[in-house]
Motif scaffolding. Structure first.
Motif, short mmCIF file in Angstrom:
data_model
loop_
_atom_site.label_atom_id
_atom_site.label_comp_id
_atom_site.label_asym_id
_atom_site.label_seq_id
_atom_site.Cartn_x
_atom_site.Cartn_y
_atom_site.Cartn_z
N ILE A 88 0.82 -1.22 0.00
CA ILE A 88 0.00 0.00 0.00
C ILE A 88 0.86 1.27 0.00
N PRO A 89 1.81 1.46 0.93
CA PRO A 89 2.62 2.69 0.89
C PRO A 89 3.50 2.82 -0.35
N CYS A 90 3.83 1.69 -0.96
CA CYS A 90 4.68 1.73 -2.15
C CYS A 90 3.89 2.10 -3.40
N ILE A 91 2.57 2.01 -3.34
CA ILE A 91 1.72 2.30 -4.49
C ILE A 91 1.14 3.71 -4.41
N LEU A 92 0.77 4.14 -3.21
CA LEU A 92 0.12 5.45 -3.04
C LEU A 92 1.10 6.59 -3.31
N PRO A 93 0.75 7.52 -4.22
CA PRO A 93 1.64 8.65 -4.49
C PRO A 93 1.83 9.56 -3.28
N SER A 94 0.85 9.62 -2.39
CA SER A 94 0.96 10.51 -1.24
C SER A 94 2.00 10.03 -0.22
N CYS A 95 2.46 8.80 -0.34
CA CYS A 95 3.49 8.26 0.56
C CYS A 95 4.89 8.37 -0.01
N LYS A 96 5.02 8.69 -1.27
CA LYS A 96 6.33 8.70 -1.93
C LYS A 96 7.00 10.07 -1.84
N ASP A 97 8.33 10.07 -1.89
CA ASP A 97 9.12 11.30 -1.96
C ASP A 97 9.13 11.79 -3.41
N CYS A 98 9.40 13.07 -3.59
CA CYS A 98 9.38 13.68 -4.92
C CYS A 98 10.79 14.17 -5.28
N ALA A 99 11.39 13.55 -6.29
CA ALA A 99 12.73 13.95 -6.74
C ALA A 99 12.59 14.94 -7.89
N HIS A 100 13.28 16.08 -7.79
CA HIS A 100 13.26 17.11 -8.84
C HIS A 100 14.53 17.01 -9.66
N TYR A 101 14.37 17.02 -10.99
CA TYR A 101 15.49 16.98 -11.93
C TYR A 101 15.38 18.19 -12.85
N CYS A 102 16.51 18.69 -13.32
CA CYS A 102 16.52 19.80 -14.26
C CYS A 102 15.86 19.35 -15.56
N GLY A 103 14.97 20.15 -16.10
CA GLY A 103 14.30 19.82 -17.35
C GLY A 103 15.21 19.97 -18.55
N SER A 104 16.34 20.67 -18.39
CA SER A 104 17.25 20.89 -19.49
C SER A 104 18.38 19.86 -19.51
N CYS A 105 19.14 19.76 -18.41
CA CYS A 105 20.30 18.86 -18.40
C CYS A 105 20.00 17.53 -17.72
N GLY A 106 18.89 17.42 -17.00
CA GLY A 106 18.50 16.16 -16.39
C GLY A 106 19.20 15.82 -15.08
N ARG A 107 20.00 16.71 -14.54
CA ARG A 107 20.71 16.43 -13.30
C ARG A 107 19.77 16.57 -12.11
N PRO A 108 19.98 15.79 -11.06
CA PRO A 108 19.13 15.89 -9.87
C PRO A 108 19.36 17.21 -9.13
N LEU A 109 18.25 17.84 -8.73
CA LEU A 109 18.35 19.12 -8.03
C LEU A 109 18.07 18.96 -6.54
N ALA A 110 17.00 18.24 -6.19
CA ALA A 110 16.63 18.08 -4.80
C ALA A 110 15.62 16.94 -4.67
N VAL A 111 15.46 16.46 -3.45
CA VAL A 111 14.43 15.46 -3.14
C VAL A 111 13.57 16.02 -2.03
N VAL A 112 12.26 16.14 -2.27
CA VAL A 112 11.32 16.63 -1.28
C VAL A 112 10.75 15.41 -0.58
N LYS A 113 11.01 15.30 0.70
CA LYS A 113 10.53 14.17 1.47
C LYS A 113 9.11 14.44 1.95
N ARG A 114 8.33 13.42 2.14
CA ARG A 114 6.93 13.57 2.52
C ARG A 114 6.74 14.13 3.90
N ARG A 115 7.73 14.05 4.75
CA ARG A 115 7.56 14.61 6.08
C ARG A 115 7.85 16.11 6.08
N GLY A 116 8.12 16.68 4.91
CA GLY A 116 8.30 18.11 4.78
C GLY A 116 9.73 18.57 4.64
N ASN A 117 10.70 17.71 5.00
CA ASN A 117 12.11 18.10 4.91
C ASN A 117 12.63 17.89 3.50
#
Length: 118
Positions: A88-117
């Motif tokens: 269940i937690p692995c399927i629900l989008p509200s439980c997952k962290d959100c990784a941001h990547y640059c739309g131009s070069c594709g490099r990772p910028l940051a990871v937004v964790k679900r607990r707010g950090n």
């Protein structure tokens, strides 16, 4: 004046996924000042930022990933609901962290964790 040595050539190592505090500007409507969005306040939606790597102003590409909090909830659900409940937690989008990547070069910028950090 002495010349500074050139930085070493770029390597194939993957960059660290650490947020930078460099603010980025978002195009503002006519008559308003541009809004600054530091990478430390990204949310779970794509945002226009200035990439600290390629310096292009672009919208971030997001990817939902299973983070430590979802893994912890998965273990708890496994105890109470059995092996299928652990999914269940692995399927629900509200439980997952959100990784941001640059739309131009594709490099990772940051990871937004679900607990707010980040």
């Amino acid at each position: 004046m002495s010349e500074k040595p050139l930085p070493p050539a770029e390597t194939n190592e993957s960059p660290e996924v650490t947020p930078t505090t460099k603010p980025s500007t978002v195009p503002a409507p006519p008559g308003e000042a541009p809004k600054l969005i530091p990478l430390t306040v990204l949310s779970n939606r794509p945002t226009v930022v200035d990439c600290p790597y390629c310096h292009a102003r672009t919208a971030t590409r997001i990817e939902l990933i299973v983070g430590p909090q979802a893994t912890c909830w998965s273990c708890i659900c496994c105890i109470f609901f059995g092996p299928l409940g652990a999914l269940i937690p692995c399927i629900l989008p509200s439980c997952k962290d959100c990784a941001h990547y640059c739309g131009s070069c594709g490099r990772p910028l940051a990871v937004v964790k679900r607990r707010g950090n980040m």
